[in-house]
Design a protein around this motif. Structure first.
Motif, PDB file in Angstrom:
ATOM      1  N   HIS A   7      29.376  98.155  -1.540  1.00 23.94           N
ATOM      2  CA  HIS A   7      29.275  97.764  -3.045  1.00 23.94           C
ATOM      3  C   HIS A   7      28.395  98.577  -3.573  1.00 23.94           C
ATOM      4  N   ASN A   8      28.525  99.610  -4.809  1.00 18.82           N
ATOM      5  CA  ASN A   8      27.608  99.959  -5.481  1.00 18.82           C
ATOM      6  C   ASN A   8      27.157  99.017  -6.476  1.00 18.82           C
ATOM      7  N   PRO A   9      26.132  98.294  -6.713  1.00 18.44           N
ATOM      8  CA  PRO A   9      25.688  97.141  -7.475  1.00 18.44           C
ATOM      9  C   PRO A   9      25.287  97.719  -8.974  1.00 18.44           C
ATOM     10  N   SER A  10      25.052  99.106  -9.059  1.00 16.04           N
ATOM     11  CA  SER A  10      24.597  99.477 -10.363  1.00 16.04           C
ATOM     12  C   SER A  10      26.067 100.467 -11.060  1.00 16.04           C
ATOM     13  N   SER A  15      29.061  94.181 -13.121  1.00 20.24           N
ATOM     14  CA  SER A  15      29.487  92.761 -13.935  1.00 20.24           C
ATOM     15  C   SER A  15      29.596  91.886 -12.794  1.00 20.24           C
ATOM     16  N   HIS A  16      29.857  92.213 -11.478  1.00 20.49           N
ATOM     17  CA  HIS A  16      30.056  91.284 -10.281  1.00 20.49           C
ATOM     18  C   HIS A  16      28.922  91.438  -9.404  1.00 20.49           C
ATOM     19  N   THR A  17      28.519  90.368  -9.174  1.00 17.52           N
ATOM     20  CA  THR A  17      27.312  90.537  -7.977  1.00 17.52           C
ATOM     21  C   THR A  17      27.739  90.457  -6.627  1.00 17.52           C
ATOM     22  N   ARG A  18      26.938  90.528  -5.822  1.00 20.50           N
ATOM     23  CA  ARG A  18      27.281  90.533  -4.269  1.00 20.50           C
ATOM     24  C   ARG A  18      27.892  89.180  -3.889  1.00 20.50           C
ATOM     25  N   GLU A  19      27.201  88.206  -4.622  1.00 17.01           N
ATOM     26  CA  GLU A  19      27.622  86.861  -4.170  1.00 17.01           C
ATOM     27  C   GLU A  19      29.138  86.129  -4.605  1.00 17.01           C
ATOM     28  N   GLU A  20      29.288  86.828  -5.814  1.00 14.05           N
ATOM     29  CA  GLU A  20      30.642  86.701  -6.521  1.00 14.05           C
ATOM     30  C   GLU A  20      31.880  87.356  -5.575  1.00 14.05           C
ATOM     31  N   LEU A  21      31.562  88.575  -5.368  1.00 20.25           N
ATOM     32  CA  LEU A  21      32.351  89.349  -4.473  1.00 20.25           C
ATOM     33  C   LEU A  21      32.639  88.881  -3.280  1.00 20.25           C
ATOM     34  N   LEU A  22      31.437  88.489  -2.343  1.00 22.57           N
ATOM     35  CA  LEU A  22      31.886  87.779  -1.142  1.00 22.57           C
ATOM     36  C   LEU A  22      32.411  86.414  -1.188  1.00 22.57           C
ATOM     37  N   ASN A  23      32.191  85.624  -2.270  1.00 26.18           N
ATOM     38  CA  ASN A  23      32.856  84.382  -2.324  1.00 26.18           C
ATOM     39  C   ASN A  23      34.586  84.585  -2.763  1.00 26.18           C
ATOM     40  N   ALA A  24      34.512  85.655  -3.563  1.00 26.76           N
ATOM     41  CA  ALA A  24      36.063  85.821  -3.758  1.00 26.76           C
ATOM     42  C   ALA A  24      36.919  86.331  -2.399  1.00 26.76           C
ATOM     43  N   LEU A  25      36.255  87.107  -1.687  1.00 26.13           N
ATOM     44  CA  LEU A  25      36.760  87.851  -0.481  1.00 26.13           C
ATOM     45  C   LEU A  25      36.948  86.345   0.666  1.00 26.13           C
ATOM     46  N   GLU A  26      35.955  85.563   0.879  1.00 21.08           N
ATOM     47  CA  GLU A  26      36.056  84.319   1.540  1.00 21.08           C
ATOM     48  C   GLU A  26      37.416  83.494   1.179  1.00 21.08           C
ATOM     49  N   ARG A  27      37.272  83.390  -0.176  1.00 13.16           N
ATOM     50  CA  ARG A  27      38.488  82.277  -0.622  1.00 13.16           C
ATOM     51  C   ARG A  27      39.887  83.171  -0.343  1.00 13.16           C
ATOM     52  N   ALA A  28      39.904  84.416  -0.217  1.00 11.27           N
ATOM     53  CA  ALA A  28      41.218  85.343  -0.086  1.00 11.27           C
ATOM     54  C   ALA A  28      41.351  85.199   1.267  1.00 11.27           C
ATOM     55  N   ARG A  33      31.369  91.385   5.742  1.00  7.84           N
ATOM     56  CA  ARG A  33      30.121  91.876   6.105  1.00  7.84           C
ATOM     57  C   ARG A  33      29.576  92.707   4.640  1.00  7.84           C
ATOM     58  N   TYR A  34      28.570  92.326   4.192  1.00 13.60           N
ATOM     59  CA  TYR A  34      28.191  93.319   2.981  1.00 13.60           C
ATOM     60  C   TYR A  34      27.282  94.537   3.486  1.00 13.60           C
ATOM     61  N   PHE A  35      27.549  95.666   2.624  1.00 11.69           N
ATOM     62  CA  PHE A  35      26.752  96.658   2.649  1.00 11.69           C
ATOM     63  C   PHE A  35      26.538  97.272   1.189  1.00 11.69           C
ATOM     64  N   SER A  36      25.225  97.409   0.820  1.00 10.62           N
ATOM     65  CA  SER A  36      25.000  98.171  -0.566  1.00 10.62           C
ATOM     66  C   SER A  36      25.008  99.756  -0.279  1.00 10.62           C
ATOM     67  N   THR A  37      25.688 100.302  -1.331  1.00  8.18           N
ATOM     68  CA  THR A  37      25.614 101.627  -0.895  1.00  8.18           C
ATOM     69  C   THR A  37      24.588 102.580  -1.361  1.00  8.18           C
ATOM     70  N   LYS A  38      23.528 101.706  -1.885  1.00 11.04           N
ATOM     71  CA  LYS A  38      22.218 102.519  -2.051  1.00 11.04           C
ATOM     72  C   LYS A  38      21.563 102.718  -0.836  1.00 11.04           C
TER      73      LYS A  38
END
Length: 292
Positions: A7-10, A15-28, A33-38
Motif C-alpha cells: 500500500h502506498n499511503p500517500s 482516502s483509505h487507511t491501512r486499517e480500512e483496507l485490512l478490515n475489508a480484506l479480512e471480511r473478504a 500481511r501489510y507492507f507500506s511501499t514507503k
C-alpha cells in the motif's frame, strides 16, 4: 487465502487507511500481511513467496515498481487504483471504489498483463505502460503540481500541449518486426497498454495481454492537430496518431529524453540502439467489478 497488501499511503487522495483496507480484506476472506511501499521490506517478502495473492493499492508508479519485479508470476495480483491517472488499472477495466473491489476479489476473473523489457545504454528495464521518446517523455520528466485528481490530469494534458507547441521534430527510424518506420516525428511511444501519461488514451486498440507492442508516432505535419485534440475532447474523439503493432521494436536513440514508464533517461553522448519487446511470462491480474 493468504495475501500481501502493498500500500502506498500517500498515493492519490490517500482516502483509505491501512486499517480500512485490512478490515475489508479480512471480511473478504483473506489472511493479510501489510507492507507500506514507503519501506523496502516488502521486497524480501515477495522474494520468499508463500502467498496466494498480492494486492497493490497505489498509483501507476507504485504498481509499476512492484508488478514488473514480482519474482513468481504464477501468483495472482490485484491492482486497486489509488493514484491519479491509474492508467494500468483502467487499461484492464478495473474501476470503482477500492473497498467495493476488494469484496469481489475472490470471485474475479484473471487477465494477463504483459511485461515489457527495454534494453539500451542504461541496461535492461522492465515496463508496464510504455517506452517513449520526445514530447510526452518531457511531460513525465517535468510532472505537474499536486492537486485534485481531475485538476492534475487536466494540467498534465495542457502541459503536454504546451510542450508540443515548442517541440522540434527529429528524424527517427524504427524497425518493427522487420517493418521500417522512418520520418520526422515529434514523439514516438511504444506501448504495452493503451493509456499513458496524464490519462491519455493514446492507443485505443491496445490490449494489455496480447503479447504485442503498439507503436504510435506523431509526424511533424500533424503536430497542430494533436495540440487541438488535447485541448478539445481527448476522451471522446479519435487520437490523430499513426499506429502499428509488433512483437519487437529496435531504434537508434540520438537526442532528447527517453522514458521507460516513469524512469526518464537523458540523451546519450553517442547514438545508441534501443531494443523493446514483451517478455514471455506476464502477470495474472484479478479484474473485479465493483457495484455501480
Amino acid at each position: 487465502m493468504r495475501a500481501f497488501l502493498l500500500h502506498n499511503p500517500s498515493a492519490g487522495s490517500g482516502s483509505h487507511t491501512r486499517e480500512e483496507l485490512l478490515n475489508a480484506l479480512e471480511r473478504a476472506g483473506f489472511f493479510t500481511r501489510y507492507f507500506s511501499t514507503k519501506n523496502d521490506d516488502y521486497k524480501e517478502a515477495l522474494a520468499r513467496g508463500s502467498v496466494e495473492l498480492i494486492v497493490i493499492v497505489g498509483g501507476d508508479g507504485t504498481v509499476g515498481k512492484i508488478a514488473r519485479n514480482i519474482p513468481d508470476r504464477t501468483v495472482a495480483v490485484a491492482i486497486l487504483p489509488g493514484g491519479t491517472a491509474n492508467n494500468v488499472a483502467r487499461s484492464l477495466d478495473i474501476k470503482g471504489d477500492i473497498l467495493g473491489l476488494i469484496e469481489k476479489l475472490k470471485e474475479s476473473p484473471r487477465k494477463r498483463l504483459d511485461i515489457g523489457c527495454a534494453t539500451g545504454p542504461w541496461g535492461s528495464w522492465k515496463f508496464l505502460e510504455s517506452v517513449g521518446w520526445g514530447a510526452l517523455a518531457k511531460v513525465v520528466d517535468i510532472g505537474v503540481p499536486d492537486n485534485s485528481r481531475e485538476v492534475q490530469i487536466a494540467e498534465g494534458r495542457e502541459l503536454f500541449a504546451e510542450i508540443l507547441e515548442s517541440a522540434t521534430p527529429s528524424r527517427v527510424c524504427l524497425d518493427a518486426d522487420g517493418h521500417r518506420i522512418e520520418g520526422d516525428f515529434v514523439f514516438v511511444e511504444i506501448l504495452n497498454i493503451g493509456m499513458t501519461g496524464p490519462r491519455v488514451m493514446i492507443s485505443p486498440s491496445a490490449e494489455a495481454g496480447d503479447g504485442l507492442l503498439d507503436i504510435v508516432y506523431l509526424p511533424a505535419a500533424r503536430k497542430q492537430e494533436m495540440i487541438d485534440w488535447l485541448r478539445s475532447a481527448p476522451d471522446a474523439t479519435p487520437i490523430p496518431l499513426d499506429e502499428i503493432k509488433a512483437r519487437k521494436v529496435t531504434f537508434s536513440w540520438t537526442d532528447g529524453p527517453l522514458r521507460v514508464d516513469d524512469e526518464v533517461f537523458d540523451a546519450p553522448k553517442l547514438p545508441s540502439q534501443v531494443h523493446v519487446e514483451i517478455e514471455q511470462e506476464g502477470l495474472r491480474v484479478c479484474v473485479p467489478r465493483a457495484e455501480d
